[in-house]
Structures are given as structure tokens and as C-alpha cells.
Scaffold this active site. Structure first.
Site, PDB file in Angstrom:
ATOM      1  N   ASP A 109       0.799  -1.222   0.000  1.00 47.53           N
ATOM      2  CA  ASP A 109       0.000   0.000   0.000  1.00 47.53           C
ATOM      3  C   ASP A 109       0.832   1.273   0.000  1.00 47.53           C
ATOM      4  O   ASP A 109       0.288   2.377   0.188  1.00 47.53           O
ATOM      5  CB  ASP A 109      -0.954  -0.020   1.202  1.00 47.53           C
ATOM      6  CG  ASP A 109      -1.974  -1.132   1.063  1.00 47.53           C
ATOM      7  OD1 ASP A 109      -2.549  -1.247  -0.031  1.00 47.53           O
ATOM      8  OD2 ASP A 109      -2.182  -1.889   2.026  1.00 47.53           O
ATOM      9  N   ASP A 171      -6.342  -4.724  -5.434  1.00 50.42           N
ATOM     10  CA  ASP A 171      -6.143  -3.347  -4.952  1.00 50.42           C
ATOM     11  C   ASP A 171      -4.807  -2.767  -5.422  1.00 50.42           C
ATOM     12  O   ASP A 171      -4.654  -1.547  -5.570  1.00 50.42           O
ATOM     13  CB  ASP A 171      -6.179  -3.293  -3.420  1.00 50.42           C
ATOM     14  CG  ASP A 171      -7.211  -4.214  -2.780  1.00 50.42           C
ATOM     15  OD1 ASP A 171      -7.531  -5.257  -3.371  1.00 50.42           O
ATOM     16  OD2 ASP A 171      -7.693  -3.892  -1.688  1.00 50.42           O
TER      17      ASP A 171
HETATM   18  N1  GLY Z   1      -7.181  -1.917   0.000  1.00 53.40           N
HETATM   19  C1  GLY Z   1      -8.004  -2.490   1.007  1.00 53.40           C
HETATM   20  C2  GLY Z   1      -9.424  -2.133   0.865  1.00 53.40           C
HETATM   21  O1  GLY Z   1      -9.860  -1.698  -0.185  1.00 53.40           O
HETATM   22  O2  GLY Z   1     -10.125  -2.280   1.840  1.00 53.40           O
END
Ligand code: GLY
Length: 388
Positions: A109, A171
Site C-alpha cells: 500500500d 487493490d
Molecule cells: N485496500 C483495502 C481495501 O480496499 O479495503
């Protein structure tokens, strides 16, 4: 900048919404200037609750959403030119330096966290310290690449004995633009090579024939073979977690914008067609397009993220196609403004009924619901800056 054609009535709605955002952010930014909000408690911005380890992803300052507040402040800086927004945005940018020092908590992330803070700062002000932070984050993200499986590893070891070295998640399509940016800045294609290989793997293994997407794909981290899929934050394995669909829709569009590979635009369109076909009459998006029929759990974040992607697809396609994407985006954004927005001083967040996951916390405020809603509205206004 590509201006999108919209009706006079829509223009008025956009102008009114922009004014409401400005009014709300004027006082919320003062009130929450020293926080990095994740949600609200009794209407007041609150940071990520460290004791909730239900995701086992990360904790404390490393929480993956900690770039969105900075991103909202940079969007406001872009919109108003007011210096206070840059000043407040830099508070969280500097606080995130602790994550670099701690190192172990940083997952894939890094894109969500530093694109919207340091890289946004650099894009808007050319702050050299911010550029350094962005490049540092890009190197950490690139270091997660599995060159045999050609994917970026999602999370670090959870310490519970489960081997997640081969886990990749949809994601991540939103994180890899950090690598495109790093290649542009350094004139070194290594970063975008990694991003492209990851995107190709995601295109091959995450998008199903009907345009829906997996959330998690597990590869064998030694051989690179696909092992299985996991339901992740959706209803169940094989279902269709709407935020995951939205990450794919917007993420592949972003890879197309950066690299101009037509396959990515086509992948984004395929996911978009599936998404559009599933938008309910209300314009409000469920947590999972395959959740049980009688259940009405929503995720407003998915609506806002998908709207951003649809608007970008509308900019990229020919004139006969634009309306399909744009009208779907408008439908969802209008549903959010009419039914799921709080413009009062009772709540620090705007967007209501956001959900972390189908089986955890639902119908709450989540900071990126507000971030993507603002981004979408500024895109429609034509005063956006692509922070991804
Ligand atoms: N990237 C984690 C979510 O979308 O909750």
C-alpha cells in the site's frame, strides 16, 4: 485536461456540490489538521483503531488509508490555491516518515500512502523533500516484486504461520502508479517494467471471463504457479466484492493512462461493463454484487472509486462510447449526493454507508469514501489533477 460534455443541469449540480465540499472542508480541515483520520466516532474524525486486527494487514501509522486525508487536502489546495491546505497536508506527509524508519509495517500500500501525500506535494509544489519520500516509497514497492510469478506481493508475514508470500490482490492496481511516476522522474524504466509485469499478471489471473474480478489470488512464491483464489473482503470466494471491482476498473484505466497500452483500457472497459450492468436502480452500490438477494449492505466507497474510473474511461474513448461510462458515473455520484452525504457539522465525514468488508465493519464513515467522491466531483468540474 480533457473537458467532458455534460448538460447545464448537471453543471449546476456539480457547481453546487463543489461549493458544499469547499464549505465542509474549510472547517473540517481546521478541526482535524493534526489527525490522520480513518473514520468517525460520534461524528468526529478518528484514526485507525489499532486494536482491530481483523485484517491482519498493518497497524498504527502504517495503516493503508493514511494517505487519503493528505490527498483530500491536496485536492483542496489545487481547487482553492489556499496555502493552509498545503501546510495541513504536509503534517501527515511528515508523520509518515516514521513508517520508513519502522520499515516492517510497510506493505504494497506504499502507493496509496505516498502517492496522495509526498508525490502529490511534489507534483503540485516541486518540494524536493517530497520527491525523495516518493522515490523511497517506490523503491520499497518495487522490492516486493516476485520475478518468477511476476506479481507484487501484497502483505507481509502475519506471524500466524500462514504463508502469504505468494498473495497478490487486485487493490495493488492502484499502488503501481507510484512506479510509473518513479520511472518518469528518474528516467529509469525499471520501475514501470515491474508495474507492467504486475498489471499483465493481474489482467491474466484476476479478471474473470464475465468481467468480474477476484480479490485475492495466491501464487506459489517459488514457482510462480497460480494456486487458488480467496474471497478476501467480499461475500465469499468466487463472489464479486464491489470495491475490488472498482480498484480493477480504475486501476487498469490508470495503467492505460500512464503506459498507453490499449489492452489495459480494454480490460478496464470489460470490468466497467460488468460493473455498469450491476448498478441497482437506486444507484447505491452493494458491498458485493453477489451478496444474498435480500440483504442491503452498501459500500459507498465502491461507488465513488468506480465513478472516478468511469470518468477517466469516458475521457479516453470515442464520442459514441462516452455517454455509457459518464452516465453511470453520474448516476452513482448523484445517488451519493442525494442519499448518502452529510453536509452538516454533526459529522466530520461527508459520505455515509462505507463498509470495510462484507464480514467486518459496515455502514460507517471511511476517509477514502470522501477522498474519491471529491476526486470524482473535481474531475467532472475539469479542475482535477491526476494524483495517481
Ligand atoms: N485496500 C483495502 C481495501 O480496499 O479495503
Amino acid at each position: 485536461m480533457v473537458i467532458i460534455m455534460i448538460t447545464d443541469k448537471d453543471k449546476q449540480w456539480i457547481e453546487e456540490t463543489v461549493e458544499k465540499i469547499k464549505e465542509k472542508m474549510a472547517w473540517v480541515s481546521e478541526k482535524s489538521r493534526d489527525k490522520i483520520p480513518y473514520t468517525t466516532v460520534n461524528g468526529t474524525h478518528d484514526t485507525y483503531n489499532d486494536s482491530d486486527k481483523s485484517y491482519r494487514m498493518s497497524e498504527g501509522l502504517n495503516w493503508w488509508t493514511n494517505g487519503f486525508w493528505g490527498g483530500m487536502l491536496w485536492l483542496m489546495y489545487q481547487e482553492t490555491g489556499e496555502e493552509k491546505y498545503a501546510e495541513y497536508a504536509r503534517i501527515s506527509e511528515k508523520r509518515l516518515d516514521q513508517c520508513f524508519a519502522d520499515f516492517y509495517g510497510i506493505h504494497h500500500d506504499a502507493g496509496f500512502m505516498w502517492l496522495l501525500t509526498a508525490v502529490a506535494d511534489y507534483r503540485l509544489t516541486k518540494n524536493p523533500e517530497a520527491k525523495k519520500r516518493g522515490l523511497y516509497a517506490a523503491n520499497l514497492l518495487a522490492g516486493r516484486f516476485n520475478s518468477v510469478g511476476k506479481f507484487i506481493r501484497a502483505w507481509n508475514d502475519w506471524g500466524n504461520g500462514e504463508d502469504n508470500t505468494g498473495w497478490a490482490i487486485i487493490d495493488c492496481m492502484m499502488n503501481i502508479p507510484l512506479l510509473y511516476w518513479a520511472s518518469d522522474e528518474t528516467k529509469d524504466p525499471r520501475f514501470s517494467h515491474i508495474a507492467l509485469m504486475h498489471a499483465d499478471t493481474a489482467m491474466a489471473h484476476f479478471i474473470r471471463p464475465d468481467g468480474s474480478c477476484e480479490h485475492i489470488v495466491e501464487f506459489d512464491s517459488k514457482t510462480g504457479e497460480k494456486v487458488r483464489t480467496h474471497g478476501g473482503q467480499g461475500y465469499e470466494n468466487g463472489s464479486s466484492w464491489t470495491r475490488g471491482q472498482a480498484w480493477a476498473l480504475y486501476g487498469f484505466t490508470l495503467s492505460y493512462i500512464h503506459m498507453k497500452k490499449e489492452e489495459y483500457l480494454n480490460a478496464a472497459k470489460r470490468v466497467a461493463h460488468y460493473f455498469i450492468a450491476n448498478i441497482p436502480e437506486s444507484g447505491l452500490i452493494p458491498i458485493d454484487f453477489r451478496q444474498p438477494g435480500e440483504d442491503a449492505w452498501e459500500d459507498s466507497c465502491a461507488a465513488a472509486i468506480a465513478a472516478c474510473g468511469l470518468i477517466e474511461i469516458a475521457k479516453a474513448v470515442g464520442k459514441y462510447e462516452k455517454d455509457l461510462y459518464l452516465s453511470a458515473a453520474l448516476k452513482m455520484l448523484k445517488a451519493l449526493t442525494e442519499k448518502r452525504s452529510d453536509w452538516t457539522k454533526d459529522c466530520d465525514c461527508i459520505i455515509q454507508n462505507c463498509s470495510e468488508a462484507y464480514h467486518t465493519n459496515k455502514h460507517m464513515n471511511i476517509i477514502y469514501g470522501d477522498y474519491f467522491f471529491m476526486e470524482a466531483i473535481y474531475k467532472l468540474k475539469g479542475n482535477d489533477i491526476l494524483l495517481w
